[in-house]
Structure formats: C-alpha cells, structure tokens
Design an enzyme around this catalytic site. Structure first.
Site, PDB file in Angstrom:
ATOM      1  N   HIS A  27       0.866  -1.203   0.000  1.00  0.00           N
ATOM      2  CA  HIS A  27       0.000   0.000   0.000  1.00  0.00           C
ATOM      3  C   HIS A  27       0.892   1.240   0.000  1.00  0.00           C
ATOM      4  O   HIS A  27       1.507   1.567   1.013  1.00  0.00           O
ATOM      5  CB  HIS A  27      -0.905   0.020   1.230  1.00  0.00           C
ATOM      6  CG  HIS A  27      -1.872   1.162   1.234  1.00  0.00           C
ATOM      7  ND1 HIS A  27      -3.229   0.984   1.388  1.00  0.00           N
ATOM      8  CD2 HIS A  27      -1.700   2.491   1.100  1.00  0.00           C
ATOM      9  CE1 HIS A  27      -3.837   2.158   1.346  1.00  0.00           C
ATOM     10  NE2 HIS A  27      -2.918   3.094   1.163  1.00  0.00           N
ATOM     11  N   HIS A  29       1.553   5.425  -1.695  1.00  0.00           N
ATOM     12  CA  HIS A  29       1.201   6.600  -2.501  1.00  0.00           C
ATOM     13  C   HIS A  29       2.480   7.165  -3.105  1.00  0.00           C
ATOM     14  O   HIS A  29       3.396   7.555  -2.366  1.00  0.00           O
ATOM     15  CB  HIS A  29       0.519   7.670  -1.641  1.00  0.00           C
ATOM     16  CG  HIS A  29      -0.766   7.193  -1.054  1.00  0.00           C
ATOM     17  ND1 HIS A  29      -1.987   7.368  -1.674  1.00  0.00           N
ATOM     18  CD2 HIS A  29      -1.024   6.507   0.089  1.00  0.00           C
ATOM     19  CE1 HIS A  29      -2.938   6.816  -0.930  1.00  0.00           C
ATOM     20  NE2 HIS A  29      -2.382   6.288   0.138  1.00  0.00           N
ATOM     21  N   LEU A  30       2.530   7.200  -4.440  1.00  0.00           N
ATOM     22  CA  LEU A  30       3.724   7.728  -5.111  1.00  0.00           C
ATOM     23  C   LEU A  30       3.500   9.106  -5.708  1.00  0.00           C
ATOM     24  O   LEU A  30       4.445   9.738  -6.166  1.00  0.00           O
ATOM     25  CB  LEU A  30       4.174   6.768  -6.222  1.00  0.00           C
ATOM     26  CG  LEU A  30       4.920   5.512  -5.767  1.00  0.00           C
ATOM     27  CD1 LEU A  30       5.231   4.614  -6.965  1.00  0.00           C
ATOM     28  CD2 LEU A  30       6.209   5.877  -5.030  1.00  0.00           C
ATOM     29  N   ARG A  31       2.224   9.542  -5.750  1.00  0.00           N
ATOM     30  CA  ARG A  31       1.884  10.847  -6.359  1.00  0.00           C
ATOM     31  C   ARG A  31       2.313  10.884  -7.828  1.00  0.00           C
ATOM     32  O   ARG A  31       2.441   9.850  -8.464  1.00  0.00           O
ATOM     33  CB  ARG A  31       2.508  12.019  -5.572  1.00  0.00           C
ATOM     34  CG  ARG A  31       2.325  11.940  -4.068  1.00  0.00           C
ATOM     35  CD  ARG A  31       0.884  11.890  -3.624  1.00  0.00           C
ATOM     36  NE  ARG A  31       0.772  12.077  -2.176  1.00  0.00           N
ATOM     37  CZ  ARG A  31      -0.240  11.629  -1.448  1.00  0.00           C
ATOM     38  NH1 ARG A  31      -1.217  10.943  -2.003  1.00  0.00           N
ATOM     39  NH2 ARG A  31      -0.286  11.863  -0.158  1.00  0.00           N
ATOM     40  N   ASN A  55      -5.168   7.405  -6.127  1.00  0.00           N
ATOM     41  CA  ASN A  55      -5.903   8.644  -5.771  1.00  0.00           C
ATOM     42  C   ASN A  55      -5.157   9.899  -6.212  1.00  0.00           C
ATOM     43  O   ASN A  55      -4.846  10.781  -5.420  1.00  0.00           O
ATOM     44  CB  ASN A  55      -6.238   8.692  -4.273  1.00  0.00           C
ATOM     45  CG  ASN A  55      -5.019   8.692  -3.363  1.00  0.00           C
ATOM     46  OD1 ASN A  55      -3.972   8.173  -3.728  1.00  0.00           O
ATOM     47  ND2 ASN A  55      -5.139   9.280  -2.190  1.00  0.00           N
ATOM     48  N   LYS A 112      -9.308  -0.065  -5.918  1.00  0.00           N
ATOM     49  CA  LYS A 112      -9.351   0.591  -4.615  1.00  0.00           C
ATOM     50  C   LYS A 112     -10.711   1.222  -4.354  1.00  0.00           C
ATOM     51  O   LYS A 112     -11.210   2.023  -5.157  1.00  0.00           O
ATOM     52  CB  LYS A 112      -8.251   1.661  -4.565  1.00  0.00           C
ATOM     53  CG  LYS A 112      -8.171   2.424  -3.253  1.00  0.00           C
ATOM     54  CD  LYS A 112      -7.663   1.572  -2.110  1.00  0.00           C
ATOM     55  CE  LYS A 112      -7.844   2.223  -0.759  1.00  0.00           C
ATOM     56  NZ  LYS A 112      -6.756   3.047  -0.323  1.00  0.00           N
ATOM     57  N   HIS A 149     -10.425   1.243   1.728  1.00  0.00           N
ATOM     58  CA  HIS A 149     -10.249   2.250   2.780  1.00  0.00           C
ATOM     59  C   HIS A 149     -11.472   2.106   3.672  1.00  0.00           C
ATOM     60  O   HIS A 149     -12.571   2.553   3.308  1.00  0.00           O
ATOM     61  CB  HIS A 149     -10.147   3.665   2.195  1.00  0.00           C
ATOM     62  CG  HIS A 149      -9.909   4.690   3.263  1.00  0.00           C
ATOM     63  ND1 HIS A 149      -8.714   5.337   3.414  1.00  0.00           N
ATOM     64  CD2 HIS A 149     -10.711   5.132   4.265  1.00  0.00           C
ATOM     65  CE1 HIS A 149      -8.784   6.148   4.470  1.00  0.00           C
ATOM     66  NE2 HIS A 149      -9.992   6.038   5.010  1.00  0.00           N
ATOM     67  N   HIS A 187      -4.567  -0.569   5.827  1.00  0.00           N
ATOM     68  CA  HIS A 187      -4.119   0.213   6.994  1.00  0.00           C
ATOM     69  C   HIS A 187      -5.062   0.086   8.186  1.00  0.00           C
ATOM     70  O   HIS A 187      -5.669   1.075   8.627  1.00  0.00           O
ATOM     71  CB  HIS A 187      -3.896   1.694   6.636  1.00  0.00           C
ATOM     72  CG  HIS A 187      -4.922   2.331   5.726  1.00  0.00           C
ATOM     73  ND1 HIS A 187      -6.261   2.343   6.011  1.00  0.00           N
ATOM     74  CD2 HIS A 187      -4.793   2.986   4.551  1.00  0.00           C
ATOM     75  CE1 HIS A 187      -6.907   2.974   5.044  1.00  0.00           C
ATOM     76  NE2 HIS A 187      -6.035   3.368   4.144  1.00  0.00           N
ATOM     77  N   LEU A 232      -5.107   9.291   7.903  1.00  0.00           N
ATOM     78  CA  LEU A 232      -6.414   8.634   7.943  1.00  0.00           C
ATOM     79  C   LEU A 232      -6.276   7.184   7.498  1.00  0.00           C
ATOM     80  O   LEU A 232      -5.590   6.945   6.507  1.00  0.00           O
ATOM     81  CB  LEU A 232      -7.401   9.374   7.029  1.00  0.00           C
ATOM     82  CG  LEU A 232      -7.883  10.721   7.577  1.00  0.00           C
ATOM     83  CD1 LEU A 232      -8.646  11.496   6.508  1.00  0.00           C
ATOM     84  CD2 LEU A 232      -8.765  10.513   8.819  1.00  0.00           C
ATOM     85  N   ASP A 260       1.431   2.647   3.525  1.00  0.00           N
ATOM     86  CA  ASP A 260       0.578   3.829   3.333  1.00  0.00           C
ATOM     87  C   ASP A 260       1.412   5.106   3.395  1.00  0.00           C
ATOM     88  O   ASP A 260       0.924   6.152   3.847  1.00  0.00           O
ATOM     89  CB  ASP A 260      -0.565   3.879   4.352  1.00  0.00           C
ATOM     90  CG  ASP A 260      -1.664   4.861   3.920  1.00  0.00           C
ATOM     91  OD1 ASP A 260      -1.681   5.251   2.739  1.00  0.00           O
ATOM     92  OD2 ASP A 260      -2.472   5.255   4.771  1.00  0.00           O
ATOM     93  N   HIS A 264       3.083  14.572   1.701  1.00  0.00           N
ATOM     94  CA  HIS A 264       2.487  15.891   1.439  1.00  0.00           C
ATOM     95  C   HIS A 264       3.580  16.905   1.745  1.00  0.00           C
ATOM     96  O   HIS A 264       4.339  16.717   2.710  1.00  0.00           O
ATOM     97  CB  HIS A 264       1.299  16.168   2.361  1.00  0.00           C
ATOM     98  CG  HIS A 264       0.096  15.318   2.081  1.00  0.00           C
ATOM     99  ND1 HIS A 264      -0.810  15.598   1.086  1.00  0.00           N
ATOM    100  CD2 HIS A 264      -0.343  14.176   2.673  1.00  0.00           C
ATOM    101  CE1 HIS A 264      -1.758  14.681   1.075  1.00  0.00           C
ATOM    102  NE2 HIS A 264      -1.497  13.798   2.021  1.00  0.00           N
TER     103      HIS A 264
HETATM  104  O1  DOR Z   1      -3.490   9.534   5.597  1.00  0.00           O
HETATM  105  C1  DOR Z   1      -3.823   9.236   4.464  1.00  0.00           C
HETATM  106  N1  DOR Z   1      -3.265   9.802   3.380  1.00  0.00           N
HETATM  107  N2  DOR Z   1      -4.793   8.348   4.303  1.00  0.00           N
HETATM  108  C2  DOR Z   1      -5.312   8.073   3.108  1.00  0.00           C
HETATM  109  O2  DOR Z   1      -6.201   7.267   3.043  1.00  0.00           O
HETATM  110  C3  DOR Z   1      -4.848   8.780   1.905  1.00  0.00           C
HETATM  111  C4  DOR Z   1      -3.501   9.310   2.093  1.00  0.00           C
HETATM  112  C5  DOR Z   1      -3.093  10.314   1.026  1.00  0.00           C
HETATM  113  O3  DOR Z   1      -3.309  10.052  -0.159  1.00  0.00           O
HETATM  114  O4  DOR Z   1      -2.543  11.325   1.379  1.00  0.00           O
HETATM  115 ZN    ZN Z   2      -3.345   5.092   1.481  1.00  0.00          ZN
END
Ligand code: DOR
Ligand code: ZN
Length: 361
Positions: A27, A29-31, A55, A112, A149, A187, A232, A260, A264
């Site tokens: 799990h 996130h690579l953006r 996402n 997802k 999620h 998560h 989250l 996860d 940011h």
């Molecule tokens: O904390 C989180 N950040 N939970 C998520 O489900 C998404 C993720 C994000 O994409 O920043």
């Molecule tokens: Zn996530």
C-alpha cells in the site's frame, strides 16, 4: 590509531544483522510529476514491488490511465528493477468491462474502494457500495482484489469509530454477498479490524502501517498539535495499537506490510487545514525491523514483509535479499520534494536499524 581501528573492526564483527527476502510494500502513494520523481527512489531502494494507490487528480479510473501512470513511475525509478503494481480507483460508475480489461492487463493487481469524502482525493469515490455490485461481481469472477479504505464518512459517526462502524455497515454485508471476493482491509487501526480479519475466511487480508504500530493517538497532541502524525484512518487508543502488534507478532499470514506512505509538502501539513498522510518510505523496512525487534519478534519480520503479501495476491515471492544492520541512524528533519520539502516519520530521531545491502539470492 591502531587501537581505534581495532574498535572499529570489533564493532563490525559484533554488529547484529538480519537478511530477509526482499520485501514488497502492499500500500503506497507515489503521487505524480516532480513529487513522484522525488519519492519513488526511496521505495525502490528497499522494496521489489509496491501496490500503487490511484488517488491522483484526476483519479486513475481506467486501464488507459493506469498504463500511462505506470510509464511515469518506471521513468522515475529508471536504473532499478522496482516493479510497480497498479490499481484502479473504483467509482459509482466503473463499468464491468473495465474490470475485464484490468484483469487482462496483468499489471493491475487490485481495485481501490475509497468511500467518497473519506480521505485525500476521494471525492470521486463510491457514494453507495450497492451501486458497485455488478462491478464487484466481475472482480469476484476475475479474482481481482478489492482494496478497501475502511471508514464510513457519516459525519454523525465519531472520527475514532469510523473503522468499526464501516465493518458493521459495509464489510460484513459485503463478504456475505461476495464470499469469494478477495478483500484487503487497508491500513487497519483497531482491535475490531484485527478481530474481523481473523474471523473472516482466507480471502480477507489486511495491511498494517509502521505508524499505526509505532504510535497511539496521544502522538497527535504531544506537547501541542502534531500535524506530521495526522493520517487517515487517524491514530487510535493504545489498546488498539497493542492489538495490531499482537496480530503481526502472531505470525498470522492475513496481516502483511503496507506502509501507506503518503507524502504531502511540509507547507500543506503545517497549515490551518493540514492534509492527512504520513511519509514513511524513507526508512520503511528499517522502521518495521525496529518494531518487530522491540516486541521480540524479529524472526517474524520476513514473513510479514516478504511472504504473506505475495501469497495473498497469488504472486511469486521475491528471489533477492536485503540485509539490515543494527546500527543507529538519525532520520533527517526533512527531505527535498519537488520544489518543496517533506517531513519524514521520526524526523530528527534515531532508529536502531539501517539497510546494509541488497543481493541476488
Ligand atoms: O493519511 C492518508 N493519506 N490516508 C489516506 O487514506 C490517503 C492518504 C493520502 O493520499 O494522502
Ligand atoms: Zn493510502
């Protein structure tokens, strides 16, 4: 001079190390764009594969978009053998044909489910799971896992109870209706989720993050508000953290590694409405080693990090290894990310494990 060389040799000879099969991150996130270029190498240096979350803005809802995103990720990790495993973002209107195409593509490994409004970039997510039943039917047929999620978005429900209520309102009816659908409860954060996963059949598994294993909800309010501990699902009470630790220490194959890691920019976290997400890719496997070592279960790390995930997804286990040394390392206060910076988990703190090397088996 001779004496200090002797101490160094002694330190090397007595350093505790662990060599495990190269892990995967189930799990991540690579953006995209310059952020992707900044963060992807952290994952590629330690993990062989990762399930990449869809996402983005716009969300990755089609196989066509997933191919293009895959190409951008591969460009960002050029020179490594890292393998991104792609996912589609489920909407109220994902056609069953898209699932058939995803299954045929071979590089899409899951779909997802973001309940609409549950988290970052989830506005196009699912408003009512019943609308997705024909799509889920096709996923069940294709053996394509649903990655969940697991939080309700009902504002009447306390934010700390949203996972528990999701189990009752959505997951229990879902597994009744689709008993053969593979589901990864992503998560997980509560004892309720641990119990649910353990009591469900073999088609239900769960990922566990390093941050939910390391911290309880006090970490968000330690001497002041701590935006870098906000994610989250939100951190929970100590008794829930302990249930997660027990789950991973038990060696139950339903629980496997998923960071996860969700970068940011510092400025977007330290804001009057800070983003949810904790960046942990910089030292993920070292953090998990620290956790397993702390609970006296280092011998269980390899299965959690490198066996249970591929076994659940029906993929081969990796044939390379990674070696970690028990040598202290201090985590930087921040890393550059695109034209900004990102604050990593445990910024400025020292952790006891460090990657030594990667090898062919
Ligand atoms: O904390 C989180 N950040 N939970 C998520 O489900 C998404 C993720 C994000 O994409 O920043
Ligand atoms: Zn996530």
């Amino acid at each position: 001079m001779l004496q200090s060389a002797w101490y160094i040799i002694q330190a090397i000879m007595t350093t505790e190390s662990i060599t495990i099969t190269r892990p995967d991150d189930w799990h991540l996130h690579l953006r995209d764009g310059d952020i992707l270029k900044s963060v992807a190498p952290f994952t590629a240096k330690q993990f062989q594969r990762a399930i990449v979350m869809p996402n983005l803005v716009p969300a990755i809802t089609t196989v066509r978009q997933a191919v293009d995103y895959l190409d951008r990720i591969l460009a960002a990790v050029e020179g490594t053998d890292f393998e991104p495993l792609m996912t589609l973002y489920l909407t109220d209107n994902t056609p069953a044909e898209e699932i058939v195409a995803a299954h045929k593509s071979c590089f899409i490994k899951g779909v997802k489910l973001y309940p609409a409004g549950a988290t970052t970039n989830s506005d196009d997510g699912v408003t009512d799971i019943h609308r997705c039943y024909p799509t889920l039917e096709e996923m069940q047929r294709a053996g394509l896992p649903l990655l969940v999620h697991g939080e309700v978005t009902d504002s009447e429900v306390d934010v700390f109870d949203r996972e528990k209520v999701f189990i009752e309102r959505v997951l229990i009816p879902l597994i009744d209706t689709f008993p053969n659908l593979k589901i990864v409860f992503e998560h997980i954060t509560t004892a309720d989720a641990v119990d649910f996963v353990m009591e469900s059949g073999p088609r239900v598994g769960a990922t566990v993050t390093a941050h939910h294993l390391l911290y309880n909800r006090n970490a968000m309010f330690d001497g002041g508000i701590r935006p870098h501990h906000y994610c989250l699902p939100v951190l929970k009470r100590e008794r829930h953290r302990r249930a997660l630790l027990e789950a991973i220490a038990s060696g139950n194959s339903k629980f496997f590694l998923g960071t996860d890691s969700a970068p940011h920019a510092k400025s977007r976290k330290e804001s009057d409405c800070g983003c949810a997400g904790i960046f942990s890719a910089h030292a993920a496997i070292e953090l998990y080693a620290t956790i397993f070592d702390d609970i006296g279960a280092l011998d269980r790390l390899e299965a959690f990090a490198s066996f249970f995930g591929p076994d659940f997804y029906g993929l081969p286990r990796n044939n390379k290894t990674i070696t970690l040394d028990k040598i202290a390392q201090t985590i930087p206060d921040s890393y550059p990310m695109a034209d900004q910076s990102v604050v990593p988990l445990m910024a400025g703190q020292t952790i006891p494990w460090k990657i030594k090397s990667n090898h062919d088996k």
